[in-house]
Design an enzyme around this catalytic site. Structure first.
Site, PDB file in Angstrom:
ATOM      1  N   ASP A  36       0.822  -1.211   0.000  1.00  0.00           N
ATOM      2  CA  ASP A  36       0.000   0.000   0.000  1.00  0.00           C
ATOM      3  C   ASP A  36       0.861   1.268   0.000  1.00  0.00           C
ATOM      4  O   ASP A  36       1.924   1.303   0.623  1.00  0.00           O
ATOM      5  CB  ASP A  36      -0.906  -0.018   1.245  1.00  0.00           C
ATOM      6  CG  ASP A  36      -2.076   0.934   1.109  1.00  0.00           C
ATOM      7  OD1 ASP A  36      -2.278   1.499   0.010  1.00  0.00           O
ATOM      8  OD2 ASP A  36      -2.794   1.130   2.106  1.00  0.00           O
ATOM      9  N   HIS A  53       2.923   3.176  -9.117  1.00  0.00           N
ATOM     10  CA  HIS A  53       2.785   1.716  -9.271  1.00  0.00           C
ATOM     11  C   HIS A  53       4.044   1.134  -9.930  1.00  0.00           C
ATOM     12  O   HIS A  53       4.484   0.048  -9.565  1.00  0.00           O
ATOM     13  CB  HIS A  53       1.546   1.388 -10.102  1.00  0.00           C
ATOM     14  CG  HIS A  53       0.251   1.725  -9.413  1.00  0.00           C
ATOM     15  ND1 HIS A  53      -0.008   1.374  -8.105  1.00  0.00           N
ATOM     16  CD2 HIS A  53      -0.862   2.388  -9.846  1.00  0.00           C
ATOM     17  CE1 HIS A  53      -1.215   1.803  -7.764  1.00  0.00           C
ATOM     18  NE2 HIS A  53      -1.756   2.429  -8.791  1.00  0.00           N
ATOM     19  N   LEU A 147      10.246 -21.414  -3.832  1.00  0.00           N
ATOM     20  CA  LEU A 147       9.307 -20.436  -3.276  1.00  0.00           C
ATOM     21  C   LEU A 147       7.961 -20.493  -3.995  1.00  0.00           C
ATOM     22  O   LEU A 147       7.912 -20.512  -5.226  1.00  0.00           O
ATOM     23  CB  LEU A 147       9.901 -19.017  -3.441  1.00  0.00           C
ATOM     24  CG  LEU A 147       8.954 -17.851  -3.138  1.00  0.00           C
ATOM     25  CD1 LEU A 147       8.616 -17.770  -1.656  1.00  0.00           C
ATOM     26  CD2 LEU A 147       9.560 -16.529  -3.609  1.00  0.00           C
TER      27      LEU A 147
HETATM   28  C1  FPP Z   1      -1.906   0.121  -3.413  1.00  0.00           C
HETATM   29  O1  FPP Z   1      -1.419   1.432  -3.440  1.00  0.00           O
HETATM   30  C2  FPP Z   1      -1.318  -0.646  -4.506  1.00  0.00           C
HETATM   31  C3  FPP Z   1      -2.028  -1.176  -5.530  1.00  0.00           C
HETATM   32  C4  FPP Z   1      -3.485  -1.019  -5.660  1.00  0.00           C
HETATM   33  C5  FPP Z   1      -1.366  -1.933  -6.614  1.00  0.00           C
HETATM   34  C6  FPP Z   1      -0.121  -2.673  -6.227  1.00  0.00           C
HETATM   35  C7  FPP Z   1       0.544  -3.173  -7.433  1.00  0.00           C
HETATM   36  C8  FPP Z   1       1.891  -3.168  -7.649  1.00  0.00           C
HETATM   37  C9  FPP Z   1       2.861  -2.745  -6.637  1.00  0.00           C
HETATM   38  C10 FPP Z   1       2.499  -3.635  -8.925  1.00  0.00           C
HETATM   39  C11 FPP Z   1       1.646  -4.308  -9.963  1.00  0.00           C
HETATM   40  C12 FPP Z   1       1.545  -5.764  -9.836  1.00  0.00           C
HETATM   41  C13 FPP Z   1       2.261  -6.680 -10.524  1.00  0.00           C
HETATM   42  C14 FPP Z   1       1.954  -8.120 -10.431  1.00  0.00           C
HETATM   43  C15 FPP Z   1       3.394  -6.282 -11.344  1.00  0.00           C
HETATM   44  P1  FPP Z   1      -2.454   2.638  -3.586  1.00  0.00           P
HETATM   45  O2  FPP Z   1      -2.451   3.077  -5.013  1.00  0.00           O
HETATM   46  O3  FPP Z   1      -3.781   2.240  -3.032  1.00  0.00           O
HETATM   47  O4  FPP Z   1      -1.767   3.722  -2.677  1.00  0.00           O
HETATM   48  P2  FPP Z   1      -2.473   4.928  -1.933  1.00  0.00           P
HETATM   49  O5  FPP Z   1      -3.298   4.327  -0.845  1.00  0.00           O
HETATM   50  O6  FPP Z   1      -1.337   5.739  -1.431  1.00  0.00           O
HETATM   51  O7  FPP Z   1      -3.309   5.658  -2.974  1.00  0.00           O
END
Ligand code: FPP
Length: 258
Positions: A36, A53, A147
């Protein structure tokens, strides 16, 4: 704490290089991570959310490598929830593209390292290209024995439980299972994570302290660590600290020691 033990603990806390297995009291078998803070990281750096991201994907690579180096058995990552479809079209398509980029660049190394990939969630709603890429990654690595890397995509824990209940209901209806024989193990066996150990350690970055519909059944006895670090800034050292915190937890599973 004895002086020597205190000195060792202090030197480990200060040491920023990745730790090795022998430097931990005890390691979890199954680590689950809610990655997150990508959006807040992007905002902080005056960047578009998709850059957050993308940077988060760099963190993901490092964390997977270190998990593998430490010989941890299972790593579950929450990459895209069923609720994430509600984000803007631009953000959803950036995430979809990142998935393709991630598998294109990582699959050879992951396969060579004997990592077994499993997608948790319903691939049905994904665009065809993503669906095929994910299926290929699962198929290519299905006989690997290292893993176990679970990536939750279009995943929701309640939907997973509904799926399990439906599958078991069909077995009851067919007479293959008696209602009174349904037990906790049978439910586990009908989740995406069938055959895997429950989560030992759940990490959610960014300071939020919620499960957000992630592995609710599997997290029943997990230890939680909530580092106040945005996912793109979460380093291998921060991960080591979370693993170290786990090693010092007293897990009683509702019982009493001594
Ligand atoms: C949450 O941060 C994160 C996500 C919704 C996406 C997580 C995905 C990745 C790290 C990479 C993509 C996946 C793969 C398999 C390559 P947020 O955007 O909700 O953060 P915020 O709460 O600060 O807005």
């Amino acid at each position: 704490m004895k002086v020597k033990a205190w000195k060792t603990a202090m030197s480990l806390a200060l040491k920023k290089t990745p730790r090795t297995v022998s430097e931990f009291e005890k390691l979890p078998e199954h680590v689950a991570i809610i990655m997150d803070g990508n959006g807040r990281w992007a905002k902080k750096h005056h960047l578009n959310v998709s850059k957050g991201h993308r940077q988060g994907t760099e963190t993901l690579r490092e964390i997977i490598r270190h998990t593998d180096d430490l010989g941890i058995k299972v790593l579950s990552l929450y990459a895209f929830s069923t609720e994430n479809w509600n984000r803007s079209e631009e953000e959803v398509s950036a995430l979809m593209q990142l998935m393709l980029d991630f598998f294109a660049s990582e699959i050879d190394e992951l396969d060579a390292k004997n990592v077994r990939i499993l997608i948790l969630g319903d691939k049905g709603r994904l665009p065809e290209k993503q669906r095929e890429t994910l299926k290929e990654a699962e198929k290519r690595t299905e006989s690997n024995t290292g893993l176990r890397l679970n990536i939750a995509i279009n995943y929701g824990s309640r939907a997973e439980m509904v799926k399990a209940v439906r599958e078991i209901s069909v077995l009851v209806k067919n007479g293959a299972v008696r209602a009174e024989d349904i037990d906790e193990q049978m439910i586990s066996d009908h989740l995406y994570t069938a055959g895997q150990p429950d989560v030992d350690l759940l990490i959610r970055t960014s300071g939020e302290q919620r499960l957000s519909n992630f592995l609710l059944y599997q997290n029943a006895y997990a230890e939680f660590v909530f580092p106040e670090i945005l996912w793109p800034d979460f380093s291998v050292h921060d991960y080591d600290l979370a693993l170290d915190a786990y090693g010092h937890r007293d897990r009683r599973y509702g019982g009493r020691k001594g």
